[in-house]
Design an enzyme around this catalytic site. Structure first.
Site, PDB file in Angstrom:
ATOM      1  N   HIS A  18     -55.551 -55.691  20.640  1.00 40.40           N
ATOM      2  CA  HIS A  18     -54.772 -55.381  19.448  1.00 40.40           C
ATOM      3  C   HIS A  18     -53.669 -56.413  19.232  1.00 40.40           C
ATOM      4  CE1 HIS A  18     -51.492 -53.856  21.854  1.00 40.40           C
ATOM      5  NE2 HIS A  18     -52.197 -52.841  22.347  1.00 40.40           N
ATOM      6  N   HIS A  21     -51.530 -57.593  22.290  1.00 41.19           N
ATOM      7  CA  HIS A  21     -52.223 -58.526  23.191  1.00 41.19           C
ATOM      8  C   HIS A  21     -52.339 -59.897  22.520  1.00 41.19           C
ATOM      9  CE1 HIS A  21     -54.361 -54.555  24.203  1.00 41.19           C
ATOM     10  NE2 HIS A  21     -53.490 -54.765  25.163  1.00 41.19           N
ATOM     11  N   CYS A 126     -48.265 -40.889  36.915  1.00 42.66           N
ATOM     12  CA  CYS A 126     -48.845 -40.928  35.566  1.00 42.66           C
ATOM     13  C   CYS A 126     -50.157 -41.698  35.647  1.00 42.66           C
ATOM     14  CB  CYS A 126     -47.911 -41.608  34.570  1.00 42.66           C
ATOM     15  SG  CYS A 126     -48.724 -41.881  32.974  1.00 42.66           S
ATOM     16  N   CYS A 129     -50.212 -44.842  33.278  1.00 43.06           N
ATOM     17  CA  CYS A 129     -49.495 -46.038  33.740  1.00 43.06           C
ATOM     18  C   CYS A 129     -49.958 -46.485  35.110  1.00 43.06           C
ATOM     19  CB  CYS A 129     -48.001 -45.772  33.834  1.00 43.06           C
ATOM     20  SG  CYS A 129     -47.240 -45.276  32.315  1.00 43.06           S
ATOM     21  N   CYS A 143     -43.958 -38.515  31.379  1.00 45.13           N
ATOM     22  CA  CYS A 143     -43.969 -39.976  31.498  1.00 45.13           C
ATOM     23  C   CYS A 143     -43.178 -40.566  30.326  1.00 45.13           C
ATOM     24  CB  CYS A 143     -45.417 -40.474  31.454  1.00 45.13           C
ATOM     25  SG  CYS A 143     -45.524 -42.230  31.075  1.00 45.13           S
ATOM     26  N   HIS A 146     -45.923 -42.617  28.033  1.00 46.07           N
ATOM     27  CA  HIS A 146     -46.997 -41.885  27.345  1.00 46.07           C
ATOM     28  C   HIS A 146     -46.575 -40.513  26.824  1.00 46.07           C
ATOM     29  CE1 HIS A 146     -49.258 -44.872  29.653  1.00 46.07           C
ATOM     30  NE2 HIS A 146     -50.161 -44.752  28.720  1.00 46.07           N
ATOM     31  N   LYS A 295     -41.647 -47.122  16.368  1.00 47.23           N
ATOM     32  CA  LYS A 295     -41.950 -47.513  17.735  1.00 47.23           C
ATOM     33  C   LYS A 295     -43.357 -47.027  18.032  1.00 47.23           C
ATOM     34  CE  LYS A 295     -40.070 -47.164  22.349  1.00 47.23           C
ATOM     35  NZ  LYS A 295     -41.226 -47.873  22.799  1.00 47.23           N
ATOM     36  N   LYS A 298     -48.582 -47.677  23.563  1.00 47.02           N
ATOM     37  CA  LYS A 298     -49.581 -48.703  23.815  1.00 47.02           C
ATOM     38  C   LYS A 298     -50.926 -48.442  23.137  1.00 47.02           C
ATOM     39  CE  LYS A 298     -48.278 -50.453  28.305  1.00 47.02           C
ATOM     40  NZ  LYS A 298     -48.792 -50.679  29.637  1.00 47.02           N
TER      41      LYS A 298
HETATM   42  O1  ME8 Z   1     -50.071 -53.869  31.209  1.00 49.22           O
HETATM   43  N1  ME8 Z   1     -46.014 -55.608  21.249  1.00 49.22           N
HETATM   44  O2  ME8 Z   1     -52.151 -54.503  30.394  1.00 49.22           O
HETATM   45  P1  ME8 Z   1     -52.100 -54.007  28.882  1.00 49.22           P
HETATM   46  C1  ME8 Z   1     -46.086 -56.762  21.930  1.00 49.22           C
HETATM   47  N2  ME8 Z   1     -53.042 -54.857  32.825  1.00 49.22           N
HETATM   48  N3  ME8 Z   1     -46.892 -56.952  22.996  1.00 49.22           N
HETATM   49  C2  ME8 Z   1     -47.643 -55.921  23.398  1.00 49.22           C
HETATM   50  C3  ME8 Z   1     -47.622 -54.677  22.733  1.00 49.22           C
HETATM   51  C4  ME8 Z   1     -46.751 -54.544  21.601  1.00 49.22           C
HETATM   52  N4  ME8 Z   1     -46.660 -53.443  20.889  1.00 49.22           N
HETATM   53  N5  ME8 Z   1     -48.489 -53.868  23.368  1.00 49.22           N
HETATM   54  C5  ME8 Z   1     -49.037 -54.582  24.380  1.00 49.22           C
HETATM   55  C6  ME8 Z   1     -51.204 -54.323  31.368  1.00 49.22           C
HETATM   56  N6  ME8 Z   1     -48.539 -55.824  24.391  1.00 49.22           N
HETATM   57  C7  ME8 Z   1     -51.638 -54.833  32.725  1.00 49.22           C
HETATM   58  C8  ME8 Z   1     -51.042 -56.212  32.941  1.00 49.22           C
HETATM   59  S1  ME8 Z   1     -50.714 -58.429  34.395  1.00 49.22           S
HETATM   60  C9  ME8 Z   1     -50.925 -58.843  35.995  1.00 49.22           C
HETATM   61  C10 ME8 Z   1     -51.348 -56.807  34.276  1.00 49.22           C
HETATM   62  C11 ME8 Z   1     -48.921 -56.935  25.291  1.00 49.22           C
HETATM   63  O3  ME8 Z   1     -53.496 -54.151  28.370  1.00 49.22           O
HETATM   64  C12 ME8 Z   1     -47.750 -57.357  26.162  1.00 49.22           C
HETATM   65  O4  ME8 Z   1     -47.996 -58.643  26.662  1.00 49.22           O
HETATM   66  O5  ME8 Z   1     -51.428 -52.707  28.753  1.00 49.22           O
HETATM   67  C13 ME8 Z   1     -47.853 -56.376  27.291  1.00 49.22           C
HETATM   68  O6  ME8 Z   1     -47.129 -56.810  28.430  1.00 49.22           O
HETATM   69  C14 ME8 Z   1     -49.350 -56.377  27.511  1.00 49.22           C
HETATM   70  O7  ME8 Z   1     -49.907 -56.478  26.190  1.00 49.22           O
HETATM   71  C15 ME8 Z   1     -49.839 -55.125  28.191  1.00 49.22           C
HETATM   72  O8  ME8 Z   1     -51.238 -55.152  28.175  1.00 49.22           O
END
Ligand code: ME8
Length: 629
Positions: A18, A21, A126, A129, A143, A146, A295, A298
């Site tokens: 999304h 990412h 959680c 997470c 959490c 979430h 806000k 995820k």
């Molecule tokens: O946390 N705005 O993976 P994830 C900006 N696998 N960036 C965002 C965002 C938002 N609303 N939502 C997600 C993980 N991101 C772990 C990471 S690393 C060793 C392991 C981006 O799929 C941002 O970079 O939940 C966030 O840190 C990442 O996606 C989390 O991706």
């Protein structure tokens, strides 16, 4: 050649890619491309995080194996990055053998060194997470991320002796002020470290979770997903001893979002220290995208829809918007109105028009060739100097991951060149044979400007930059070292390039709060009608919000001889401190009006588009009271 190693987070495969990412990945790609044009030897890593409860549960829900789910979604991420033109050098999946091997080697080494022990742990967990929450972090028993109920879990697990690194880590962060940046996140980390650091549970019993890397010293357990995931940054380089690792690891920098600061700024340095591996250089943390000011958690699907704008408006426009709109480190809001506003104003109007005007002038007036110099006057020198400054500003901004600042600087230069076209008026010079020398100087300046833009824009607008270079017959690899004034050979062919960024009809998108751009013609007026409006320069001496109003600021302005109160509808765009000291333009002969009980004597001029607003200021200093005509 300096080596440069940059990583994105590896994304969970329980969901589709999304906007969030995409932002992290675009940021990393823009930086990698910048470093490549700067001449560095760059390695850009991205990939997917495939183990753990979260994936196991999502797969069970979908009725497929975790591996099948990982395969599907990892491929979806990869396809998205390909569609976005992400220039990654490696794509790691944590289910790959090359990764498991390094994770197990590090675990074994830590076990052998007595850095890991077996203990009992009970806590609120959680599943979303994949982590336990402390009492302090829990919000209403739920959490904090979430907002779902937590589960109490008690079990025997292996622990990494993280607590013993607390003092060392604080010391490292204090000695390296930009280890975690921007500064707000460094402060956040030092804040976490004011509480005692506990040891880290790094295993999960297999009877509860099968989907993970088995501990090499106890096959009844799998590795905790964060301990597994963080190691990707090292395993993707082959691990210690591998030539690629030895070359790139000393130059490692990570890009992450603010949600995963703790594992990256606390667990990861401690893990590296314990394993005898040097630390990364910088952790670059960005804020969160919100949609329509809300806000978002995820897993909200409309972030996926936001990413679809890349198809609707093109990759370059998408990259430009996210890099320009978000102040790196802070949150930003994504909306189609803001997107279209920037596309029209910055890309179609400022850049697109400049490229089209300049190439058309060279083709029509210079016979499609860069002319033989012409003599340089202060006007041409000013453009060259503006570029030298912009190049230095971009370098300084990129050193700090301040993409928004780098782009603002480049657009300052675009503005300088657009004004140069207006003032030098090559079309008028072409009518007078005696002015041939001036015409040549103007066309050469335009050709040079586009040539350096064709290099400076590579990291941000890779497709447009290539089109510009092609129109100028620049076929070699773009290099920042060539972005210096005066390298364009006389006689080089130039082709017309128009429609680089077509304007979007913003009436088709939903209306923005500030109203759509006024493109419909308003009736023309006579000069004496305009003369009835008295515009004057006013210096803002004081500003305060009006209680009860979200939009209004009460300003005290000076017109030189007199001071007055003016109420301006700019509170959503300027904090009082941002506007004090600015010289603005006001309508000085407007009848007094009461706004929220305050008498306003005049109106501040401001431009707005797509929900953005800018107050008109002077580009050169004049005393307050000066008349604007
Ligand atoms: O946390 N705005 O993976 P994830 C900006 N696998 N960036 C965002 C965002 C938002 N609303 N939502 C997600 C993980 N991101 C772990 C990471 S690393 C060793 C392991 C981006 O799929 C941002 O970079 O939940 C966030 O840190 C990442 O996606 C989390 O991706």
């Amino acid at each position: 050649m300096t080596a440069f190693y940059l990583t994105t987070p590896i994304y969970y495969v329980n969901d589709r890619p999304h906007l969030g990412h995409a932002y992290s990945t675009i940021v990393a790609d823009a930086m990698a491309r910048y470093r490549r044009v700067a001449g560095d030897d760059v390695w850009l890593l991205t990939g997917t995080d495939e183990h753990g409860d979260k994936i196991a549960q999502a797969a069970a829900k979908a009725g497929i194996t975790p591996q099948a789910m990982a395969d599907q979604n990892s491929a979806a991420f990869r396809a998205t990055w390909q569609a976005l033109g992400i220039s990654y050098n490696d794509y790691i999946r944590t289910t790959e053998e090359r990764h498991k091997k390094v994770v197990q080697a590090i675990l074994q080494a830590l076990w052998d060194a007595g850095e890991i022990y077996l203990g009992t742990y009970g806590g609120n967990y959680c599943f979303g997470c994949e982590r336990f929450y402390t009492e302090k972090e829990i919000v209403d028993g739920k959490c904090p991320d979430h907002l779902t109920p937590l589960t109490w879990i008690e079990e025997q697990n292996y622990f990494f002796k993280m607590s013993k690194y607390q003092g060392w880590l604080i010391d490292h962060i204090e000695r390296h002020p930009d280890f975690v940046r921007p500064e707000r996140y460094r402060n956040e980390v030092l804040g976490f470290l004011r509480d005692p650091l506990t040891d880290l549970s790094i295993s999960r019993p297999r009877r509860r979770l099968e989907w993970g890397i088995p501990l090499p010293f106890d096959d009844q357990y799998v590795t905790y997903v964060w301990f597994d995931a963080l190691i990707n940054y090292v395993s993707a380089l082959g691990g210690p001893g591998d030539p690629r690792f030895e070359k790139f690891w000393p130059h490692a920098q990570h890009v992450i979002g603010k949600d995963i600061v703790k594992p990256h700024a606390i667990y990861w340095p401690c893990m590296l220290k314990a394993a005898g591996i040097s630390l990364y250089q910088h952790l670059n943390v960005h804020g969160y995208w919100t949609l329509g000011g809300h806000k978002i958690s995820k897993s909200v699907g409309n972030l996926v829809e936001a990413l679809a704008f890349k198809e609707k408006y093109g990759n370059d426009a998408f990259r430009y918007f996210v890099l320009r709109e978000m102040v790196f480190g802070l949150d930003a809001d994504f909306s189609e109105e803001a997107f279209v506003g920037r596309l029209n104003a910055d890309l179609a109007n400022d850049l697109g028009n400049l490229v089209s005007r300049a190439t058309t002038l060279i083709v029509n007036l210079g016979g499609g060739k860069v002319p033989q110099g012409g003599s340089v006057t202060p006007a041409e020198e000013a453009v060259a100097e503006a570029f030298a400054k912009v190049k230095a500003d971009v370098a300084a901004a990129m050193d700090e991951f301040a993409f928004h600042r780098a782009l603002a600087s480049i657009w300052e230069f675009v503005g300088v060149v657009n004004r140069y076209v207006d003032t030098s008026q090559p079309w008028a010079l072409a009518k007078d044979a005696a002015k041939k020398d001036r015409l040549d100087a103007a066309l050469t300046t335009l050709a040079e400007s586009l040539r350096v833009l064709g290099i400076m824009l590579v990291p941000f607008l890779p497709d447009a930059a290539e089109k510009i270079r092609t129109a100028l017959g620049q076929s070699g690899e773009p290099r920042l070292a060539d972005a210096v004034w005066g390298r364009f050979a006389a006689g080089a062919p130039v082709q017309r390039l128009s429609g680089l960024f077509p304007r979007i009809d913003d009436k088709k998108t939903s209306a923005s709060p500030a109203g759509p751009v006024e493109t419909a013609a308003t009736p023309r007026i006579k000069i004496d009608e305009f003369g009835k409006v008295e515009l004057r320069v006013a210096e803002v001496i004081a500003a305060e919000p009006l209680p009860k109003s979200k939009k209004l600021l009460k300003l005290m302005v000076s017109l030189g001889q007199e001071q007055r109160t003016v109420v301006a509808g700019i509170a959503e765009h300027y904090a009082p401190a941002d506007i004090v000291g600015k010289k603005v333009v006001i309508v000085a002969n407007l009848e007094a009006a009461k706004l929220m009980g305050v008498e306003s004597n005049g109106m501040v001029l401001a431009a707005s588009i797509g929900g953005k607003l800018a107050v008109l200021t002077l580009d050169r200093d004049l005393p307050p009271g000066a008349k604007v005509t």
